[in-house]
Design a protein around this motif. Structure first.
Motif, mmCIF file in Angstrom:
data_model
loop_
_atom_site.group_PDB
_atom_site.id
_atom_site.type_symbol
_atom_site.label_atom_id
_atom_site.label_comp_id
_atom_site.label_asym_id
_atom_site.label_seq_id
_atom_site.Cartn_x
_atom_site.Cartn_y
_atom_site.Cartn_z
ATOM 1 N N ARG A 230 -37.444 2.139 71.253
ATOM 2 C CA ARG A 230 -36.816 1.258 70.264
ATOM 3 C C ARG A 230 -37.718 1.038 69.057
ATOM 4 O O ARG A 230 -37.446 0.165 68.235
ATOM 5 C CB ARG A 230 -36.464 -0.088 70.917
ATOM 6 N N TYR A 231 -38.784 1.821 68.958
ATOM 7 C CA TYR A 231 -39.692 1.670 67.816
ATOM 8 C C TYR A 231 -40.000 3.010 67.153
ATOM 9 O O TYR A 231 -39.511 3.307 66.080
ATOM 10 C CB TYR A 231 -40.990 0.975 68.251
ATOM 11 N N ALA A 232 -40.801 3.842 67.806
ATOM 12 C CA ALA A 232 -41.294 5.057 67.162
ATOM 13 C C ALA A 232 -40.343 6.237 67.300
ATOM 14 O O ALA A 232 -40.466 7.211 66.556
ATOM 15 C CB ALA A 232 -42.669 5.434 67.737
ATOM 16 N N ALA A 233 -39.402 6.165 68.231
ATOM 17 C CA ALA A 233 -38.491 7.291 68.437
ATOM 18 C C ALA A 233 -37.613 7.511 67.208
ATOM 19 O O ALA A 233 -37.240 6.554 66.515
ATOM 20 C CB ALA A 233 -37.624 7.033 69.666
ATOM 21 N N ILE A 234 -37.290 8.772 66.961
ATOM 22 C CA ILE A 234 -36.425 9.091 65.816
ATOM 23 C C ILE A 234 -35.074 8.377 65.924
ATOM 24 O O ILE A 234 -34.613 7.774 64.945
ATOM 25 C CB ILE A 234 -36.253 10.616 65.676
ATOM 26 N N PRO A 235 -34.406 8.378 67.091
ATOM 27 C CA PRO A 235 -33.129 7.640 67.174
ATOM 28 C C PRO A 235 -33.294 6.143 66.941
ATOM 29 O O PRO A 235 -32.352 5.485 66.487
ATOM 30 C CB PRO A 235 -32.648 7.929 68.608
ATOM 31 N N ALA A 236 -34.472 5.595 67.256
ATOM 32 C CA ALA A 236 -34.689 4.158 67.042
ATOM 33 C C ALA A 236 -34.656 3.802 65.567
ATOM 34 O O ALA A 236 -34.289 2.681 65.193
ATOM 35 C CB ALA A 236 -36.023 3.737 67.649
ATOM 36 N N ALA A 237 -35.059 4.741 64.712
ATOM 37 C CA ALA A 237 -35.040 4.484 63.269
ATOM 38 C C ALA A 237 -33.618 4.461 62.719
ATOM 39 O O ALA A 237 -33.393 3.979 61.604
ATOM 40 C CB ALA A 237 -35.867 5.543 62.540
ATOM 41 N N SER A 238 -32.660 4.966 63.500
ATOM 42 C CA SER A 238 -31.281 5.028 63.023
ATOM 43 C C SER A 238 -30.709 3.646 62.739
ATOM 44 O O SER A 238 -30.021 3.447 61.730
ATOM 45 C CB SER A 238 -30.412 5.750 64.061
ATOM 46 N N LEU A 239 -30.989 2.665 63.613
ATOM 47 C CA LEU A 239 -30.417 1.331 63.409
ATOM 48 C C LEU A 239 -30.929 0.661 62.134
ATOM 49 O O LEU A 239 -30.122 0.201 61.318
ATOM 50 C CB LEU A 239 -30.674 0.453 64.636
ATOM 51 N N PRO A 240 -32.246 0.571 61.904
ATOM 52 C CA PRO A 240 -32.674 -0.039 60.637
ATOM 53 C C PRO A 240 -32.190 0.729 59.411
ATOM 54 O O PRO A 240 -31.825 0.113 58.394
ATOM 55 C CB PRO A 240 -34.203 -0.047 60.736
ATOM 56 N N PHE A 241 -32.159 2.057 59.473
ATOM 57 C CA PHE A 241 -31.640 2.820 58.331
ATOM 58 C C PHE A 241 -30.158 2.528 58.117
ATOM 59 O O PHE A 241 -29.701 2.382 56.977
ATOM 60 C CB PHE A 241 -31.864 4.320 58.544
ATOM 61 N N ALA A 242 -29.395 2.446 59.200
ATOM 62 C CA ALA A 242 -27.965 2.164 59.082
ATOM 63 C C ALA A 242 -27.731 0.760 58.530
ATOM 64 O O ALA A 242 -26.832 0.545 57.701
ATOM 65 C CB ALA A 242 -27.299 2.313 60.450
ATOM 66 N N ILE A 243 -28.540 -0.206 58.978
ATOM 67 C CA ILE A 243 -28.440 -1.564 58.432
ATOM 68 C C ILE A 243 -28.722 -1.534 56.929
ATOM 69 O O ILE A 243 -28.008 -2.155 56.132
ATOM 70 C CB ILE A 243 -29.415 -2.510 59.153
ATOM 71 N N GLY A 244 -29.774 -0.807 56.540
ATOM 72 C CA GLY A 244 -30.101 -0.696 55.120
ATOM 73 C C GLY A 244 -28.967 -0.078 54.323
ATOM 74 O O GLY A 244 -28.634 -0.542 53.219
ATOM 75 N N SER A 245 -28.347 0.970 54.873
ATOM 76 C CA SER A 245 -27.226 1.615 54.177
ATOM 77 C C SER A 245 -26.030 0.683 54.079
ATOM 78 O O SER A 245 -25.316 0.672 53.067
ATOM 79 C CB SER A 245 -26.835 2.902 54.913
ATOM 80 N N LEU A 246 -25.800 -0.109 55.132
ATOM 81 C CA LEU A 246 -24.697 -1.068 55.091
ATOM 82 C C LEU A 246 -24.890 -2.081 53.970
ATOM 83 O O LEU A 246 -23.916 -2.546 53.363
ATOM 84 C CB LEU A 246 -24.591 -1.791 56.437
ATOM 85 N N LEU A 247 -26.141 -2.419 53.678
ATOM 86 C CA LEU A 247 -26.421 -3.394 52.620
ATOM 87 C C LEU A 247 -25.873 -2.923 51.272
ATOM 88 O O LEU A 247 -25.541 -3.753 50.415
ATOM 89 C CB LEU A 247 -27.926 -3.657 52.514
#
Length: 334
Positions: A174-191
């Motif tokens: 939930r931190y360093a994994a590539i799929p883990a970065a998907s959630l914060p990036f998706a939140i940023g895109s939703l903004l």
């Protein structure tokens, strides 16, 4: 008005890696991912428009942003290790020995579900750039091109996090994994799709208060117990989202403040990439003088001022000798 914010987040990472302040740097990395998701989606819609030419120009700018400074720092790290092989004593930094390892280091692509597991890395913090590059690519080919796509991306990212609790329950997933970065990036895109809501138009003091809440959440609540730690991860995403939208709407009529923000922001990348190398340079110059915790390879806070003086002077050279020089090239592809 994100320049000072980026540099503050980079300093938080330094406080973790160099001075051992827990959690703050980890939360700042995910904050970076939320900010990148917002900014990359914003410029794809507003500047590049998802055309073939826009895609090409987007990637020329990303390459110019990421690689020149990175390669210079990489070369300097190689030089330090070759000239002073004892310099990296106690650190995990070593020269690559195979073509594959050299390629990973020069390309910034560490091909593992969890990029931190790929060793050696001459600039250890560069693992996060693998995650950044992958999601830059997804955004540039349209994963956040429409509101519906963005919501679907967010939904699948949430499912991944739920999945990790059932099948992994390991923080790294939930931190360093590539799929883990998907959630914060998706939140940023939703903004991007929420940016026009008037609710986010607040006074600047509110931004400062929310940043203090971010610091408190990262430093305090992540360390109480595992339950509060897990909750604080998602509180971090929410606070990051609010701060980004607050700053997006912040209006500074004073051009001098805008220039300061832009200038300070230029130091964030140099700070982030070079801080472990500066630790080695610091030890070469000062021979630690009791300022190094040798068991953890961290500096004591007696080294805070001299360390940051070296870091700022070094980054000043990087910003003025490299970053400003490539601005003219970047402006041609916007």
């Amino acid at each position: 008005m994100f320049g000072i914010l980026r540099t503050l987040l980079a300093i938080n990472v330094i406080l973790l890696h160099i001075f051992g302040i827990p959690a703050l740097g980890n939360y700042s990395v995910h904050f970076f991912f939320v900010l990148s998701g917002f900014l990359m989606t914003y410029i794809m819609h507003e500047n590049y428009h998802f055309t073939f030419g826009g895609f090409s120009n987007f990637w020329i700018n990303r390459v110019l942003r990421l690689y020149p400074i990175y390669w210079v720092l990489l070369f300097l790290m190689i030089l330090i290790i070759l000239v002073y092989p004892e310099a990296n004593r106690g650190s995990s930094i070593n020269l690559p020995t195979t073509f594959k390892e050299w390629f990973f280091n020069f390309s910034l692509i560490y091909p593992d579900r969890i990029p931190t597991r790929i060793e050696p890395k001459l600039l250890p913090s560069s693992w996060a750039l693998t995650n950044e590059i992958i999601f830059y690519l997804l955004i540039s080919i349209g994963i956040s091109k429409t509101k519906n796509r963005t919501f679907f991306w967010l939904f699948t990212s949430v499912l991944y996090y739920i999945f990790t609790y059932y099948y992994f329950n390991l923080d790294n997933y939930r931190y360093a994994a590539i799929p883990a970065a998907s959630l914060p990036f998706a939140i940023g895109s939703l903004l991007y799709w929420l940016k026009e809501l008037k609710f986010f138009k607040v006074k600047f003091i509110t931004v400062i208060l929310f940043y203090i809440l971010f610091l408190a959440n990262a430093y305090l609540f992540s360390g109480i117990n595992n339950y509060t730690k897990q909750v604080s991860i998602y509180v971090n995403f929410i606070l990051a989202a609010f701060i980004i939208l607050f700053l997006f709407h912040a209006k500074f009529k004073n051009k001098f403040i805008k220039k300061i923000d832009n200038y300070v922001g230029r130091y964030s990348y140099a700070f982030y990439l070079s801080h472990e190398m500066i630790l080695i340079i610091f030890l070469l110059l000062f021979n630690d003088y009791g300022m190094l915790n040798k068991n953890a390879f961290k500096l004591n806070f007696t080294a805070f001022i001299p360390y940051f003086c070296i870091l700022i002077l070094f980054s000043f050279s990087i910003v003025h000798l490299i970053d400003y020089k490539i601005d003219d090239f970047k402006s041609k592809f916007k």
